[in-house]
Design a protein around this motif. Structure first.
Motif, PDB file in Angstrom:
ATOM      1  N   MET A  55       0.805  -1.217   0.000  1.00 16.44           N
ATOM      2  CA  MET A  55       0.000   0.000   0.000  1.00 16.44           C
ATOM      3  C   MET A  55       0.843   1.275   0.000  1.00 16.44           C
ATOM      4  N   SER A  56       2.170   1.143  -0.086  1.00 16.51           N
ATOM      5  CA  SER A  56       2.995   2.353  -0.046  1.00 16.51           C
ATOM      6  C   SER A  56       2.653   3.245  -1.230  1.00 16.51           C
ATOM      7  N   GLY A  57       2.431   4.486  -0.939  1.00 12.92           N
ATOM      8  CA  GLY A  57       2.072   5.450  -1.983  1.00 12.92           C
ATOM      9  C   GLY A  57       0.584   5.494  -2.263  1.00 12.92           C
ATOM     10  N   TYR A  58      -0.200   4.680  -1.578  1.00 14.26           N
ATOM     11  CA  TYR A  58      -1.645   4.630  -1.822  1.00 14.26           C
ATOM     12  C   TYR A  58      -2.435   4.900  -0.536  1.00 14.26           C
ATOM     13  N   GLU A  59      -1.902   5.750   0.322  1.00 13.92           N
ATOM     14  CA  GLU A  59      -2.561   6.013   1.597  1.00 13.92           C
ATOM     15  C   GLU A  59      -3.939   6.613   1.380  1.00 13.92           C
ATOM     16  N   GLY A  60      -4.872   6.119   2.122  1.00 13.92           N
ATOM     17  CA  GLY A  60      -6.223   6.657   2.072  1.00 13.92           C
ATOM     18  C   GLY A  60      -7.055   6.110   0.930  1.00 13.92           C
ATOM     19  N   GLN A  61      -6.505   5.214   0.139  1.00 15.64           N
ATOM     20  CA  GLN A  61      -7.274   4.663  -0.976  1.00 15.64           C
ATOM     21  C   GLN A  61      -7.930   3.350  -0.565  1.00 15.64           C
ATOM     22  N   ASN A  62      -8.988   3.045  -1.241  1.00 12.89           N
ATOM     23  CA  ASN A  62      -9.745   1.834  -0.987  1.00 12.89           C
ATOM     24  C   ASN A  62      -9.020   0.654  -1.620  1.00 12.89           C
ATOM     25  N   ILE A  63      -8.783  -0.403  -0.844  1.00  9.27           N
ATOM     26  CA  ILE A  63      -8.057  -1.570  -1.369  1.00  9.27           C
ATOM     27  C   ILE A  63      -8.838  -2.238  -2.494  1.00  9.27           C
ATOM     28  N   GLU A  64     -10.147  -2.210  -2.412  1.00  8.40           N
ATOM     29  CA  GLU A  64     -10.966  -2.793  -3.479  1.00  8.40           C
ATOM     30  C   GLU A  64     -10.734  -2.057  -4.796  1.00  8.40           C
ATOM     31  N   GLN A  65     -10.657  -0.726  -4.700  1.00  5.32           N
ATOM     32  CA  GLN A  65     -10.409   0.076  -5.903  1.00  5.32           C
ATOM     33  C   GLN A  65      -9.019  -0.209  -6.453  1.00  5.32           C
ATOM     34  N   LEU A  66      -8.029  -0.363  -5.558  1.00  7.21           N
ATOM     35  CA  LEU A  66      -6.668  -0.683  -5.997  1.00  7.21           C
ATOM     36  C   LEU A  66      -6.634  -2.015  -6.743  1.00  7.21           C
ATOM     37  N   ILE A  67      -7.312  -3.004  -6.192  1.00  4.39           N
ATOM     38  CA  ILE A  67      -7.343  -4.322  -6.834  1.00  4.39           C
ATOM     39  C   ILE A  67      -8.013  -4.228  -8.196  1.00  4.39           C
ATOM     40  N   MET A  68      -9.077  -3.470  -8.285  1.00  4.33           N
ATOM     41  CA  MET A  68      -9.759  -3.301  -9.575  1.00  4.33           C
ATOM     42  C   MET A  68      -8.854  -2.595 -10.577  1.00  4.33           C
ATOM     43  N   ASP A  69      -8.099  -1.581 -10.101  1.00  2.35           N
ATOM     44  CA  ASP A  69      -7.160  -0.876 -10.986  1.00  2.35           C
ATOM     45  C   ASP A  69      -6.072  -1.818 -11.487  1.00  2.35           C
ATOM     46  N   TYR A  70      -5.532  -2.630 -10.565  1.00  3.39           N
ATOM     47  CA  TYR A  70      -4.496  -3.583 -10.967  1.00  3.39           C
ATOM     48  C   TYR A  70      -5.053  -4.615 -11.941  1.00  3.39           C
ATOM     49  N   ARG A  71      -6.262  -5.044 -11.725  1.00  2.99           N
ATOM     50  CA  ARG A  71      -6.897  -6.011 -12.629  1.00  2.99           C
ATOM     51  C   ARG A  71      -7.016  -5.400 -14.034  1.00  2.99           C
TER      52      ARG A  71
END
Length: 174
Positions: A55-71
């Motif tokens: 999560m470094s560099g992604y503070e305050g972001q939703n993990i679900e959104q991060l996973i969707m972005d990576y997908r």
């Protein structure tokens, strides 16, 4: 009530007679629980490190959104990879029609001439098709001949030097 009193007396008697064993057993149980707790704390620490690294560099972001972005990025990379594979297949196909094998033989075509100024060169593609070119150099004049090659042979009569040039080119393919 006397039955309850008798049961209580039996329990009290058992505890008093086995107090040392009970205390040792409870201490061992506490030790096992402490070891288990230490392992859990270490596990939590490792998981926390991995999570913070991810999560470094992604503070305050939703993990679900991060996973969707990576997908989405993985899907995009997959599409690009498929496109690149198609391009490579086309290049490989096109390359099979380019000159890939060359055989050169130099020789003296005429006895009165010094040096090996005459030559035969075979230029073949990946399917052993191409051309063999011969240049005969004489004191007063020169001649140049080109003969088509298909599948490593020609429908025209070949000289020994031309056959040698084709064989040299074919040996490069191996």
């Amino acid at each position: 009530m006397p039955v309850m009193l008798e049961v209580w007396n039996n329990i009290s008697y058992f505890i008093t007679n086995n107090l040392t064993n009970i205390i040792v057993g409870l201490m061992l149980l506490n030790l096992l629980i402490l070891i288990w707790l230490i392992k859990l704390v270490r596990s939590k620490g490792k998981l926390e490190e991995k999570y913070l690294g991810m999560m470094s560099g992604y503070e305050g972001q939703n993990i679900e959104q991060l996973i969707m972005d990576y997908r989405q990025k993985v899907d995009s990379c997959s599409e690009n990879l498929n496109l690149l594979e198609q391009i490579v297949k086309k290049i490989e196909h096109d390359l099979s029609y380019t000159v890939q094998n060359v055989g050169l033989v130099r020789y003296n075509a005429f006895q009165e001439m010094g040096s090996d100024l005459s030559f035969s060169v075979a230029m073949l593609d990946g399917k052993c098709n191409g051309v063999v070119i011969s240049s005969l150099y004489g004191r007063d004049q020169s001649w140049c001949y080109a003969k088509p090659v298909e599948g490593g042979t020609s429908t025209y009569k070949l000289t020994a030097e031309e056959e040698s040039a084709i064989n040299k080119a074919l040996l490069q393919k191996i």
